[in-house]
Design an enzyme around this catalytic site. Structure first.
Site, PDB file in Angstrom:
ATOM      1  N   TYR A 170      85.965  23.814  13.068  1.00 61.28           N
ATOM      2  CA  TYR A 170      86.352  24.150  12.045  1.00 61.28           C
ATOM      3  C   TYR A 170      88.446  25.546  12.119  1.00 61.28           C
ATOM      4  CZ  TYR A 170      81.554  23.762  10.291  1.00 61.28           C
ATOM      5  OH  TYR A 170      80.868  22.910   9.236  1.00 61.28           O
ATOM      6  N   PHE A 210      80.748  20.315  -8.257  1.00 57.84           N
ATOM      7  CA  PHE A 210      79.629  20.425  -9.569  1.00 57.84           C
ATOM      8  C   PHE A 210      80.515  21.976  -9.217  1.00 57.84           C
ATOM      9  CE2 PHE A 210      76.589  17.740  -7.270  1.00 57.84           C
ATOM     10  CZ  PHE A 210      76.717  17.082  -7.793  1.00 57.84           C
TER      11      PHE A 210
END
Length: 328
Positions: free
Chosen positions: A56, A208
């Protein structure tokens, strides 16, 4: 926040963990101050468990966590990952003892710790037997470098093979209201073997939420830019279901994100979802999801709004799915 067990004999961790991929800018620009504010909010919300990886931002996420812990004098329980060859073509993995040790030691240095609670093989190197890799990870555990080990994006069969060598603490795969493949054996295998199942992207990579995403504004390097579910006509079709979920949540006084995470939590007491965010305000939209308990009526409504298989488009493009173990 409620807690759950990490693996058979591991520590208790917060029922909801924080995924820290966004600290490296995968979904938009971020900076040290924003990352620190998000970690502050996680601590204050009772989150004890973080999930990161050496890939990352080529170690940036781990570095920020390490700097925050040193600055704040607070220690999170941490899971990190290795095994993907950084800078190589997508899907290239090296699970050799030498490679994993080198990258684990690099992760520990960036995090500023002597050990982590959990260390995953991020992607399998398929020609190398998983039994051999498990022996390597178990040796790290016995050395005290890691509390437990796990795998990301593996199959139930691979989990059983690994578990024949040593107990696997956790398996991490994508799982949410629109990605249900783990229901086809993996969640059950984890339960049988005492392995914690860790759903990543329980918020559907941001879909969402309480406001609509705009794919036209995604940066070129945004993972979603070429993801089938965020491309037309799939995206518009998917948003019809998402807006219905949003209405369901708001009618009950909940946020959409909290409902999505609560759904994963209620699929089994051995699940610890890792929603990711780089924004403290967004974290607070779902930090209390463990307090939501669905009624039978709620479950019936959710099944109607988002029946199994409702999502339009694959969860990965052909290029994105390289290196992921498929099953079923």
């Amino acid at each position: 926040m409620k807690t759950r067990k990490l693996g058979q004999n591991g520590p208790d961790v917060s029922a909801i963990a924080l995924g820290c991929m966004s600290f490296a800018g995968f979904y938009g620009e971020t900076d040290r101050d924003e990352a620190f504010a998000t970690l502050d909010a996680a601590r204050d919300a009772g989150i004890t468990f973080l999930d990161t990886s050496d890939m990352y931002g080529k170690g940036l996420s781990e570095t920020l966590i390490g700097e925050w812990q040193k600055d704040r004098g607070h220690r999170f329980q941490i899971a990190t990952k290795g095994g993907i060859v950084i800078g190589a073509p997508r899907g290239t993995a090296d699970n050799s003892r030498e490679y994993l040790r080198e990258h684990l030691e690099g992760s520990l240095e960036r995090l500023g710790v002597d050990s982590v609670e959990l260390y995953y093989v991020h992607r399998r190197e398929f020609p190398r037997p998983i039994e051999e890799v498990t022996e390597t990870l178990e040796s790290f555990r016995q050395e005290g470098l890691i509390g437990a080990f796990g795998y990301s994006e593996i199959s139930p069969a691979a989990l059983r093979r690994a578990s024949s060598v040593a107990p696997v603490g956790a398996v991490q795969n994508e799982y949410s209201l629109w990605t249900r493949q783990p229901d086809l054996g993996l969640i059950q295998a984890c339960k049988d073997l005492g392995t914690t199942f860790v759903p990543f992207s329980p918020l559907g990579r941001g879909i969402f939420g309480d406001s609509d995403l705009d794919p036209a504004r995604f940066r070129d390097i945004d993972f979603r830019k070429s993801n089938p579910r965020f491309m037309e006509p799939n995206f518009s079709a998917n948003m019809e279901h998402v807006r219905a979920l949003r209405a369901f949540a708001h009618d009950r006084g909940w946020t959409t994100a909290a409902v999505a995470i609560a759904w994963t939590l209620q699929q089994g007491d051995h699940l610890v979802p890792i929603p990711g965010t780089r924004n403290a305000a967004h974290l607070m939209e779902w930090a209390d999801a463990d307090e939501i308990i669905f009624t039978e009526s709620d479950r019936a409504a959710l099944d109607q709004i988002m029946p199994v298989g409702w999502a339009h488009g694959d969860r990965y493009s052909d290029a994105q799915i390289v290196g992921i173990e498929r099953y079923c």
